[in-house]
Design an enzyme around this catalytic site. Structure first.
Site, PDB file in Angstrom:
ATOM      1  N   LEU A   1       9.428  -3.479  -2.890  1.00  0.00           N
ATOM      2  CA  LEU A   1       8.029  -3.112  -2.829  1.00  0.00           C
ATOM      3  C   LEU A   1       7.268  -4.339  -2.910  1.00  0.00           C
ATOM      4  CD1 LEU A   1       7.177  -0.084  -4.985  1.00  0.00           C
ATOM      5  CD2 LEU A   1       7.183  -0.086  -2.447  1.00  0.00           C
ATOM      6  N   HIS A   2       6.336  -4.725  -1.808  1.00  0.00           N
ATOM      7  CA  HIS A   2       5.556  -5.803  -2.018  1.00  0.00           C
ATOM      8  C   HIS A   2       4.345  -5.885  -1.098  1.00  0.00           C
ATOM      9  CE1 HIS A   2       7.301  -7.304   1.493  1.00  0.00           C
ATOM     10  NE2 HIS A   2       6.587  -8.125   1.725  1.00  0.00           N
ATOM     11  N   ARG A   3       4.026  -4.846  -0.393  1.00  0.00           N
ATOM     12  CA  ARG A   3       3.103  -4.796   0.578  1.00  0.00           C
ATOM     13  C   ARG A   3       1.802  -4.664  -0.335  1.00  0.00           C
ATOM     14  NH1 ARG A   3       6.001  -5.818   4.609  1.00  0.00           N
ATOM     15  NH2 ARG A   3       4.582  -7.471   4.720  1.00  0.00           N
TER      16      ARG A   3
ATOM     17  N   ASP B   1       9.234  -1.249   1.793  1.00  0.00           N
ATOM     18  CA  ASP B   1       8.078  -1.289   2.551  1.00  0.00           C
ATOM     19  C   ASP B   1       8.201  -2.825   3.341  1.00  0.00           C
ATOM     20  OD1 ASP B   1       7.408  -3.240   0.530  1.00  0.00           O
ATOM     21  OD2 ASP B   1       5.665  -2.285  -0.175  1.00  0.00           O
TER      22      ASP B   1
END
Ligand code: UD1
Ligand code: UDP
Length: 374
Positions: free
Chosen positions: A217-219, A294
């Site tokens: 996850l990093h958006r 993501d």
């Protein structure tokens, strides 16, 4: 006419990985090229680790434009523009190659187009690898970068025919568009055999083949919102508990900072680890029973490696993965994540890879060389 130098510009983890096959192709053919690293990513596990394990050359120019979360995108792009411009004026390459949709990509492409030249022929060309991707979601900073870079590029290297259609629909001339596949296939093919031989990441993290979920996850739009981040974690947690599957979570520094800022503690079934090198990561992907992410690159790699994927976003610029049945858009709502994960985990892993045959870098370099004469 300027000489035939190729400038390769990158700054983040996915660009380093996806431009590796292009760099290797230039090395193989002994072409004159140089690399500019903007330093957008700078932590060891987001940057240096890849240069070591992928045997990449030390960048000829290393800028130091890593950001703090407080710095705006404008400031980041502006600093890059100012420094890249100076290098391009000095080096006068024939073409600047950028890949993807980050702020580094926008700065690299824009710098090249802004350099004045006495004659049209001496203009620095821009080659955009992974052209034509659209999420149609302007909440993503990447969407603006993609659109702008496509519209100032001379060579648009589209991964699929569908991307070519999108570019034609936006009025881009057909003779600038080249459907070449995605360099991530080159990279996966070049790395997965080595990863199977060399990586002992499963032992290291105490994981069993096909018995864990891989999460990334990093958006910005996901992790910078406490509510969205909590909803995603809840969805992943509920699924992992219901199936009794551990979750391994190589955590992006942005996400780590935001968990800390929001004071969120993860449940024990979600095991965070520092981001891994490429060979360990490919091995984590190959052996996972499900990937929840993501990330753009992970949607592609999961599809290529025949591992089902649940995308923790409301849109994707990689609809090819959905069309072949490898991926599902779950959004960020916990119930929807749960449903999509149950649906995807039982999938037959027999879909076709829509991203090409692993010779994308070769086609990119062939096209550039062919155009030296024009
Ligand atoms: C960037 C790209 C995104 C890409 C992602 C790949 C833009 C707008 N975003 O997002 O498209 O998917 O890279 O991972 O270009 N940080 C570190 N160490 C690092 C890198 C980042 O600590 O090596 C932290 C810093 O606090 C930084 C934050 O992460 O401010 C965000 O980094 P940044 O490069 O701005 O964006 P990403 O979220 O990494
Ligand atoms: N990756 C990696 N180690 C990790 C997480 C990801 O090597 O711990 C690789 C992954 O294999 C993929 C790329 O990083 O090739 C994806 O980068 P990221 O998700 O940061 O960016 P995006 O693809 O979303 O732009």
């Amino acid at each position: 006419m300027q000489d035939k130098k190729i400038a390769i510009i990158f700054g983040t983890r996915p660009e380093i990985i996806k431009l590796t096959p292009v760099i290797r192709e230039c090395q193989k053919r002994n072409l004159p090229f140089f690399c500019i690293h903007t330093g957008q990513h700078y932590s060891f596990e987001m940057d240096a680790i890849f240069f070591d394990e992928l045997s990449l050359p030390v960048p000829d120019y290393k800028l130091e434009i890593g950001t703090q979360l407080t710095a705006g995108h404008g400031e980041q792009v502006g600093l890059m523009l100012a420094q890249i411009e100076k290098i391009l004026i000095k080096e006068k390459p024939f073409v600047v190659v950028v890949q993807g949709d980050t702020n580094t990509v926008l700065a690299g492409a824009l710098s090249a187009t802004k350099i004045p030249t006495p004659v049209y022929d001496q203009r620095i060309r821009v080659a955009h690898v992974e052209a034509g991707l659209r999420s149609y979601d302007r909440q993503m900073p990447e969407e603006t970068n993609r659109v702008l870079v496509d519209h100032i590029s001379d060579f648009l290297f589209a991964p699929t025919e569908n991307k070519k259609k999108i570019l034609l629909g936006e009025g881009i001339a057909e003779d600038k568009i080249f459907v070449v596949g995605n360099t991530i296939v080159d990279m996966v093919l070049q790395s997965s055999i080595v990863a199977k031989e060399k990586s002992n990441v499963l032992e290291k993290f105490n994981l069993k083949e096909n018995s864990y979920i891989l999460l990334t996850l990093h958006r910005q739009e996901n992790v910078d919102s406490k509510e969205t981040l909590l909803n995603i974690i809840e969805g992943v947690y509920r699924f992992a508990e219901q199936r009794n599957l551990p979750v391994v979570f190589p955590i992006h520094p942005r996400t780590e900072k935001m968990l800390h800022t929001f004071d969120i503690l993860l449940p024990r079934i979600i095991q965070t680890v520092t981001p891994t090198g490429y060979l360990d990561f490919i091995s984590l992907e190959i052996n996972a029973c499900l990937i929840m992410t993501d990330s753009g690159g992970l949607q592609e790699e999961a599809c290529i490696l025949q591992v089902p994927c649940v995308t923790l976003r409301n849109s994707t610029e990689r609809p090819e993965t959905i069309a072949v049945g490898a991926n599902s858009i779950a959004g960020t709502n916990s119930d929807s994540i749960l449903q999509n994960a149950h649906k995807m985990i039982g999938k037959n892993r027999d879909w076709e890879n829509p991203f090409g045959d692993g010779k994308t870098a070769e086609r990119i370099i062939n096209t550039i060389i062919k155009n030296y004469e024009n």
